[in-house]
Design an enzyme around this catalytic site. Structure first.
Site, PDB file in Angstrom:
ATOM      1  N   ASP A   1      58.048  44.035  49.383  1.00 26.95           N
ATOM      2  CA  ASP A   1      57.620  44.936  48.111  1.00 26.95           C
ATOM      3  C   ASP A   1      58.717  45.450  47.034  1.00 26.95           C
ATOM      4  OD1 ASP A   1      59.273  46.585  49.606  1.00 26.95           O
ATOM      5  OD2 ASP A   1      57.855  48.249  49.501  1.00 26.95           O
TER       6      ASP A   1
ATOM      7  N   SER B   1      59.141  52.019  44.929  1.00 28.62           N
ATOM      8  CA  SER B   1      58.932  51.026  45.983  1.00 28.62           C
ATOM      9  C   SER B   1      57.673  50.152  45.847  1.00 28.62           C
ATOM     10  CB  SER B   1      58.368  51.947  47.471  1.00 28.62           C
ATOM     11  OG  SER B   1      58.052  51.339  48.475  1.00 28.62           O
TER      12      SER B   1
ATOM     13  N   ASP C   1      61.781  47.055  51.272  1.00 27.03           N
ATOM     14  CA  ASP C   1      61.999  47.632  52.805  1.00 27.03           C
ATOM     15  C   ASP C   1      60.597  47.338  53.506  1.00 27.03           C
ATOM     16  OD1 ASP C   1      60.093  49.282  51.552  1.00 27.03           O
ATOM     17  OD2 ASP C   1      61.275  51.153  51.950  1.00 27.03           O
TER      18      ASP C   1
ATOM     19  N   ASP D   1      61.097  47.384  46.619  1.00 27.48           N
ATOM     20  CA  ASP D   1      62.466  47.856  46.809  1.00 27.48           C
ATOM     21  C   ASP D   1      62.719  46.864  48.258  1.00 27.48           C
ATOM     22  OD1 ASP D   1      60.872  49.401  48.744  1.00 27.48           O
ATOM     23  OD2 ASP D   1      62.144  50.947  48.711  1.00 27.48           O
TER      24      ASP D   1
END
Length: 445
Positions: free
Chosen positions: A241, A102, A245, A243
Site C-alpha cells: 500500500d 497509507s 506497511d 506507505d
C-alpha cells in the site's frame, strides 16, 4: 475518550482542511517535540514521508515546529512506515514521524508518531500531545533553535535490514515476481531489495508523480497486479500500500491471497522451525474462523484483539509473541520490525515458496476460509446498537449461528458507520443474518 486530532492510527484527513493543515502540522511538531524533550542531550526527530504532493507541505510545517522548540530534524524523504520506525530506533532519535495517509487517495495525508523504541505511541502519550497542540509551545531561545538536514543513505539502511530477514541460505534466483508499489513510499526500496536477492522483476506502481499514489494500483486495488501475473506467467505477485506497511499477495493463477492465509503460512513455518514464541499468533476479531481452526489443529493458539494493528502490536508485546497481523495484510513480525512491514512479510512468504518448490496457488492455500460477509450501515446519530429491537435481532442471529460461526458488530472509529460481520459454514445463513441485523440497525438509526 473523544479525540480532536488523533484517530486510531495517528492524525489523518484531507489536506488543507483541519486537521491536516500546515498550521496544525507545525503545532503537532511543536507539541510532540516538547513532549519528547527529556534530558540534556541534543534531541533529534526523524521524518519520513510517502509520495503525496502534500508531503512537501506537511514535512516543512513539521520541521518548522520541531526546530522551533529546539529539536534537530533528520529528513529521509520517501520511505516506508516500517523503515521510519526502524531508523528511529537505530539512529537513537527521540521520536520518528511518518507523513502518510497509507492506502487513502492522494488528497489525504496523515501524521504517525513513533517513540524512540520504534513503536507507535500509547493512547496516553497521544492524549498528552493532543492537549499540548492547543496550548502555548515552549519555544527555544534563539541560540537553541534546531537544525534540519537530509541523509542520503536511509534507503540503503532499510534495504539491508529487510534483506537480513531473508534466510541466508536461500536466494530468489529464477523466481519471477510482479511487484506493485502503489506509486508509494516503497517504489525504490522494495524492487531494489528483491532484485538484490536475485528475483526476476516485473514492476508496477513505481512511477509516483505526487497524485497517483494508490490510484488503481497497490494492495487496495490489486486488479492490475492480478492481470500482470497472469500475463507474464509470474510465480507470485506482491502488492504494497501507499506507505508499505501492508501487503496483499497474488498467486501464480492470479488469485488474491489475504493476510489470514499469509499469517497461517508464516506462523506454521515458524512453529516447524521452533521460532514461534509462545506457540501463539495474534490477530484481530476480523480474521477468519478458518485460520483459528487451522492453527488449533497444529497446537497453535490464536489470540484476538480489536481491529487495528496497534492493538495487535500491544498484545504481542504484552504476551511476548513474535507473529501477528490483520486480514487486510498488516503482518507484524516482531523479530524483524516494530510495526507492519509489507516487504519483510513478503520476503518470508517467498522464502517458503522457494524452499518448498511448490507453486504459489498450492502453498498459499493454507486453509479453506469459512463464508464471511461484512456490511456497513450508516447512521445519523444516537446509539442504534442500544435499541431493544437491534439487541433482539443480534441475539437471535447468534443463536442461529450457534457454535459453527461468529458474529462481530462494531461501531467505526472514524465514520458514522456500524460494521456488521458474520461468518459460518452456511453461506446463505451468513448472508441472511447480516441483512437482518443491517436492516434493524438502519431502522433504529
Amino acid at each position: 475518550m473523544t479525540r480532536k486530532y488523533f484517530g486510531t492510527d495517528g492524525i489523518r484527513g484531507r489536506t488543507n482542511q483541519p486537521p491536516m493543515t500546515a498550521e496544525i502540522a507545525m503545532k503537532v511538531g511543536q507539541a510532540a517535540g516538547a513532549y519528547f524533550l527529556r534530558g540534556s542531550h541534543r534531541h533529534r526527530v526523524l521524518i519520513g514521508k510517502d509520495t503525496r504532493l502534500s508531503g512537501y507541505m506537511v514535512e516543512s510545517a513539521l520541521t518548522a515546529g520541531f526546530t522551533s522548540v529546539g529539536m534537530d530534524v533528520v529528513l529521509v524523504g520517501p520511505m516506508p512506515t516500517p523503515a521510519v520506525a526502524m531508523l528511529t530506533r537505530s539512529m537513537r532519535a527521540d521520536l520518528g514521524v511518518m507523513v502518510s495517509a497509507s492506502h487513502n487517495p492522494f488528497a489525504d495525508n496523515g501524521i504517525k508518531l513513533f517513540g524512540p523504541d520504534g513503536y507507535k505511541l500509547s493512547d496516553e502519550a497521544e492524549a498528552e500531545i493532543e492537549r499540548m497542540i492547543d496550548g502555548a509551545p515552549p519555544l527555544a531561545p534563539s541560540e537553541g533553535i534546531g537544525r534540519a538536514r537530509r541523509i542520503d543513505d536511509a534507503q540503503g539502511r532499510y534495504i539491508h535490514a529487510a534483506k537480513s530477514s531473508f534466510p541466508e541460505h536461500l536466494r530468489l534466483d529464477g523466481l519471477r515476481v510482479v511487484i506493485d508499489c502503489a506509486n508509494g513510499a516503497a517504489y525504490k526500496v522494495a524492487p531494489t531489495a528483491l532484485w538484490e536477492l536475485g528475483a526476476e522483476l516485473i514492476q508496477l506502481g513505481v512511477d509516483p508523480n505526487g497524485v497517483n499514489i494508490n490510484d488503481k494500483v497497490g494492495s487496495t486495488a490489486p486488479q492490475a497486479l492480478q492481470a500482470k501475473v497472469v500475463e507474464t506467467r509470474a510465480d507470485i505477485g506482491i502488492a504494497l500500500d501507499g506507505d508499505a506497511d501492508r501487503l496483499i499477495v497474488v498467486d501464480d493463477l492470479g488469485q488474491i491471497v489475504d493476510g489470514d492465509q499469509l499469517m497461517a503460512l508464516i506462523a506454521t513455518a515458524a512453529a516447524r522451525d521452533g521460532r514461534l514464541n509462545g506457540n501463539a499468533v495474534v490477530a484481530t476479531i476480523m480474521s477468519n474462523l478458518g485460520l483459528e481452526r487451522l492453527l488449533g489443529e497444529k497446537g497453535i493458539t490464536l489470540h484476538r484483539t480489536p481491529v487495528g494493528d496497534r492493538y495487535v502490536v500491544e498484545a504481542m508485546r504484552q504476551g511476548g509473541f513474535n507473529i501477528g497481523g490483520e486480514q487486510s495484510g498488516h503482518i507484524v513480525l516482531a523479530d524483524h520490525a516494530t510495526t507492519g512491514d509489507g516487504l519483510v512479510a513478503a520476503l518470508q512468504v517467498m522464502a517458503e515458496l522457494v524452499a518448498s518448490g511448490q507453486p504459489a496457488h498450492r502453498l498459499l492455500r493454507q486453509f479453506d476460509p469459512l463464508p464471511q460477509l461484512l456490511k456497513n450501515v450508516r447512521f445519523t446519530g444516537g446509539a442504534p446498537l442500544d435499541g431493544d429491537t437491534v439487541k433482539a435481532t443480534i441475539a437471535a442471529a447468534e443463536a442461529e449461528l450457534g457454535g459453527t460461526g461468529r458474529l462481530v458488530i462494531r461501531k467505526s472509529g472514524t465514520e458514522p458507520l456500524i460494521r456488521v460481520m458474520a461468518e459460518g459454514e452456511d453461506q446463505a445463513l451468513v448472508a441472511d443474518v447480516v441483512d437482518r441485523i443491517c436492516d434493524a440497525v438502519r431502522k433504529a438509526g
